[in-house]
Design a protein around this motif. Structure first.
Motif, PDB file in Angstrom:
ATOM      1  N   UNK A 122       0.656  -1.258  -0.274  1.00  0.00           N
ATOM      2  CA  UNK A 122      -0.702   0.068   0.017  1.00  0.00           C
ATOM      3  C   UNK A 122       0.983   1.435   0.127  1.00  0.00           C
ATOM      4  N   UNK A 123       1.804   1.462  -0.958  1.00  0.00           N
ATOM      5  CA  UNK A 123       2.662   2.302  -0.960  1.00  0.00           C
ATOM      6  C   UNK A 123       3.849   2.502  -0.031  1.00  0.00           C
ATOM      7  N   UNK A 124       4.125   1.283   1.113  1.00  0.00           N
ATOM      8  CA  UNK A 124       5.617   0.654   1.954  1.00  0.00           C
ATOM      9  C   UNK A 124       7.136   0.885   1.037  1.00  0.00           C
ATOM     10  N   UNK A 125       6.545  -0.183  -0.341  1.00  0.00           N
ATOM     11  CA  UNK A 125       7.804   0.047  -0.517  1.00  0.00           C
ATOM     12  C   UNK A 125       8.594   1.698  -1.425  1.00  0.00           C
ATOM     13  N   UNK A 126       7.782   2.222  -1.805  1.00  0.00           N
ATOM     14  CA  UNK A 126       8.170   3.169  -2.560  1.00  0.00           C
ATOM     15  C   UNK A 126       8.697   4.394  -0.921  1.00  0.00           C
ATOM     16  N   UNK A 127       8.340   4.211   0.005  1.00  0.00           N
ATOM     17  CA  UNK A 127       8.348   5.299   0.555  1.00  0.00           C
ATOM     18  C   UNK A 127       9.561   4.339   1.672  1.00  0.00           C
ATOM     19  N   UNK A 128       9.798   2.724   1.329  1.00  0.00           N
ATOM     20  CA  UNK A 128      11.487   2.630   1.718  1.00  0.00           C
ATOM     21  C   UNK A 128      12.589   2.649   0.809  1.00  0.00           C
ATOM     22  N   UNK A 129      12.049   2.812  -0.393  1.00  0.00           N
ATOM     23  CA  UNK A 129      12.790   3.176  -1.182  1.00  0.00           C
ATOM     24  C   UNK A 129      13.995   4.697  -0.797  1.00  0.00           C
ATOM     25  N   UNK A 130      12.671   5.496  -0.401  1.00  0.00           N
ATOM     26  CA  UNK A 130      13.177   6.745  -0.484  1.00  0.00           C
ATOM     27  C   UNK A 130      13.110   6.979   0.781  1.00  0.00           C
ATOM     28  N   UNK A 131      13.482   6.401   2.064  1.00  0.00           N
ATOM     29  CA  UNK A 131      13.746   6.321   3.308  1.00  0.00           C
ATOM     30  C   UNK A 131      12.407   7.670   4.102  1.00  0.00           C
ATOM     31  N   UNK A 132      11.277   7.090   3.580  1.00  0.00           N
ATOM     32  CA  UNK A 132      10.657   7.671   4.400  1.00  0.00           C
ATOM     33  C   UNK A 132       9.549   7.073   4.878  1.00  0.00           C
ATOM     34  N   UNK A 133       9.646   5.629   5.599  1.00  0.00           N
ATOM     35  CA  UNK A 133       8.890   4.921   5.904  1.00  0.00           C
ATOM     36  C   UNK A 133       8.059   6.171   7.450  1.00  0.00           C
ATOM     37  N   UNK A 134       7.286   5.724   7.569  1.00  0.00           N
ATOM     38  CA  UNK A 134       6.720   6.546   9.076  1.00  0.00           C
ATOM     39  C   UNK A 134       6.753   5.916  10.434  1.00  0.00           C
ATOM     40  N   UNK A 135       6.716   6.394  11.047  1.00  0.00           N
ATOM     41  CA  UNK A 135       7.498   5.303  12.568  1.00  0.00           C
ATOM     42  C   UNK A 135       6.010   4.496  12.727  1.00  0.00           C
ATOM     43  N   UNK A 136       6.082   3.501  12.700  1.00  0.00           N
ATOM     44  CA  UNK A 136       5.022   2.858  13.664  1.00  0.00           C
ATOM     45  C   UNK A 136       4.775   3.334  15.222  1.00  0.00           C
ATOM     46  N   UNK A 137       3.414   3.719  16.077  1.00  0.00           N
ATOM     47  CA  UNK A 137       2.741   3.845  17.131  1.00  0.00           C
ATOM     48  C   UNK A 137       2.816   2.340  18.056  1.00  0.00           C
ATOM     49  N   UNK A 138       3.585   2.939  18.689  1.00  0.00           N
ATOM     50  CA  UNK A 138       4.301   2.077  20.126  1.00  0.00           C
ATOM     51  C   UNK A 138       3.565   1.726  21.202  1.00  0.00           C
ATOM     52  N   UNK A 139       4.305   0.683  22.163  1.00  0.00           N
ATOM     53  CA  UNK A 139       2.812   0.994  23.273  1.00  0.00           C
ATOM     54  C   UNK A 139       2.833   1.788  24.321  1.00  0.00           C
ATOM     55  N   UNK A 140       4.453   2.759  24.305  1.00  0.00           N
ATOM     56  CA  UNK A 140       4.795   3.470  25.005  1.00  0.00           C
ATOM     57  C   UNK A 140       4.699   4.864  24.896  1.00  0.00           C
ATOM     58  N   UNK A 141       3.589   5.104  23.691  1.00  0.00           N
ATOM     59  CA  UNK A 141       3.060   5.940  22.918  1.00  0.00           C
ATOM     60  C   UNK A 141       1.452   6.363  23.545  1.00  0.00           C
ATOM     61  N   UNK A 142       0.790   4.945  23.774  1.00  0.00           N
ATOM     62  CA  UNK A 142      -0.467   4.991  24.521  1.00  0.00           C
ATOM     63  C   UNK A 142      -0.769   5.600  25.794  1.00  0.00           C
ATOM     64  N   UNK A 143      -1.776   6.274  26.015  1.00  0.00           N
ATOM     65  CA  UNK A 143      -2.242   7.422  27.249  1.00  0.00           C
ATOM     66  C   UNK A 143      -3.380   6.444  27.751  1.00  0.00           C
TER      67      UNK A 143
END
Length: 365
Positions: free
Chosen positions: A316-337
Motif C-alpha cells: 500500500x505504498x510502503x515499498x516506495x516509501x522504503x526506497x525513499x527513506x521515508x517510512x513512518x514510525x509506527x506507534x509503540x506501546x509507550x506512545x499510548x496514554x
C-alpha cells in the motif's frame, strides 16, 4: 499447557449448537453462546484469572453454574456436557449446521427423518433424492447444498488476541531450552485483526525433531502432515498451525516470504528481477549464488530499501516509501496514554474495584 480462552469459547459454541439440534431449552443454548462471546472478549486468560482468585460469576452472563463449569474445564481440559451431547448426537451435526441454508432446526429434521449424521450421509441423501421429500427442502435447496458440499469449508478466522494466546503458549513449548531461531509469520505477524492460521518459521539443524515436538503438543487435536521440513496440525481450538523448518542461511528469506501479503511479495520479487536476481523463500540469489537470506534486513538492504516493519507489508505504498527513506514510525506501546481498564474490560475504573453497568448495579471484583 494452560487451556486457552478460545478453546473454552469453542466448547461453549459447540454445546449451544448441539443443544439447538437436540431441541433443548433455547435459553440454555443462548446462555452458552453469550458466555462464549464474553470469554472471547476477555483481555486476560481465564486460567490467569482463576489463579488470581477472581470470581468468574461476576462476569455478565456467567453465573455460578457456568463459572463452575469453566473452572472444571481449566482443571480437567474436559467438558462433560459437550461430551455427553456428542455421544447422544454423534457425527458431524455441528459442521452440517454451518452449511448455507441449514441451521440447528433443519439439521435436527435431517437427523430425525433421514438419520443424517455426517457430510457423507447428507451427500447420499441428496444423490438418492430423499432430501427433497422433506418439508422445507426443494430442488433449489438440494442444488445449493450439493454445490456447498463440493467446496472446501471456509477457514475459521480467529481474533488476533485469541491467536496470540495460542501462539505464545506454543512458542514457549517449542523453544524449551533450545536457542533455535523461531517466529510466527503470516497475518499474525502483520497484526491483522483476524488470523486464519499460524505460520511458524524455524531455523534448526534437525527439522524432524521440531516437527515431532509440535505433533506431541498436548493442545493438538489432529496431525494433518508431518515431515522433516514441514508439519501441519490443528489445535483443539480449531486453529491450524503450519511449521516450516529452514536452514539458518534462509531464515530471513523464509520469514519475509511467509509474512508479507501476496501483493507485497510480488512487488519485492519484481525489484529483484529488475536487478537480474531471484527472490524466494530460500534467499536472494544472483544466478546460483545466494547473496542474502539469513536476515530480512540484509535482503531489504540489497534491494535498496529500508527494512519495512511487518505491519506495513501490504503493498500500500510502503515499498516506495522504503526506497525513499521515508517510512513512518509506527506507534509503540509507550506512545499510548490512558487510565487502566477493568480486568474484565467491561468499562474503565478509577480504583481497586470496577463497575458492571450491564448488571444494573456496582460490584467489586
Amino acid at each position: 499447557m494452560p487451556v486457552q480462552n478460545a478453546e473454552i469459547a469453542e466448547m461453549f459454541d459447540q454445546t449451544a449448537e448441539l443443544l439447538e439440534i437436540k431441541g433443548d431449552n433455547p435459553f440454555r443454548s443462548r446462555a452458552y453462546r453469550n458466555a462464549a462471546r464474553v470469554i472471547e472478549r476477555l483481555p486476560k486468560s481465564i486460567t490467569s484469572l482463576l489463579k488470581a482468585g477472581e470470581d468468574l460469576s461476576e462476569l455478565p452472563g456467567i453465573g455460578k453454574d457456568l463459572a463452575g463449569k469453566i473452572a472444571t474445564i481449566v482443571a480437567t481440559r474436559k467438558f462433560d456436557v459437550l461430551d455427553r451431547l456428542k455421544r447422544e448426537l454423534p457425527g458431524d451435526l455441528g459442521e452440517i449446521a454451518s452449511l448455507p441454508g441449514l441451521g440447528p432446526k433443519r439439521v435436527k429434521l435431517l437427523y430425525d427423518r433421514l438419520d443424517v449424521r455426517s457430510l457423507e450421509d447428507l451427500r447420499r441423501a441428496i444423490r438418492s433424492g430423499r432430501l427433497r421429500e422433506l418439508k422445507g427442502f426443494g430442488t433449489k435447496s438440494e442444488q445449493k447444498l450439493a454445490a456447498a458440499l463440493t467446496k472446501p469449508q471456509a477457514v475459521k478466522r480467529f481474533k488476533l488476541s485469541e491467536a496470540e494466546a495460542e501462539a505464545e503458549a506454543l512458542l514457549n513449548y517449542l523453544r524449551g531450552t533450545k536457542r533455535d531461531q523461531m517466529a510466527v509469520a503470516g497475518s499474525y505477524r502483520r497484526r491483522r485483526d483476524t488470523v486464519g492460521d499460524l505460520d511458524i518459521v524455524v531455523a534448526a539443524h534437525n527439522g524432524a525433531a521440531v516437527g515431532d515436538k509440535l505433533s506431541k503438543y498436548e493442545n493438538v487435536a489432529n496431525v494433518l502432515a508431518h515431515g522433516p521440513t514441514r508439519t501441519r496440525v490443528v489445535l483443539r481450538s480449531r486453529l491450524q498451525v503450519d511449521l516450516r523448518v529452514v536452514p539458518k542461511a534462509s531464515y530471513g528469506a523464509a520469514l519475509m516470504y511467509f509474512t508479507g501479503s501476496k501483493a507485497h511479495n510480488i512487488a519485492l520479487r519484481g525489484l529483484a528481477n529488475d536487478r537480474g536476481w531471484k527472490l524466494n523463500e530460500y534467499g536472494l540469489f544472483e544466478g546460483q549464488r545466494r547473496i542474502a537470506g539469513a536476515t530480512e534486513e540484509e535482503i531489504y538492504r540489497k534491494l535498496g530499501l529500508a527494512a519495512i516493519p511487518p505491519e506495513m507489508r501490504e503493498d500500500r505504498g510502503e515499498i516506495a516509501l522504503a526506497g525513499a527513506g521515508k517510512l513512518p514510525r509506527l506507534i509503540a506501546l509507550g506512545d499510548i496514554r490512558g487510565r487502566p481498564a477493568c480486568p474484565f474490560q467491561l468499562e474503565r475504573w478509577d480504583g481497586p474495584g470496577c463497575r458492571h453497568g450491564s448488571r444494573g448495579k456496582s460490584e467489586r471484583l
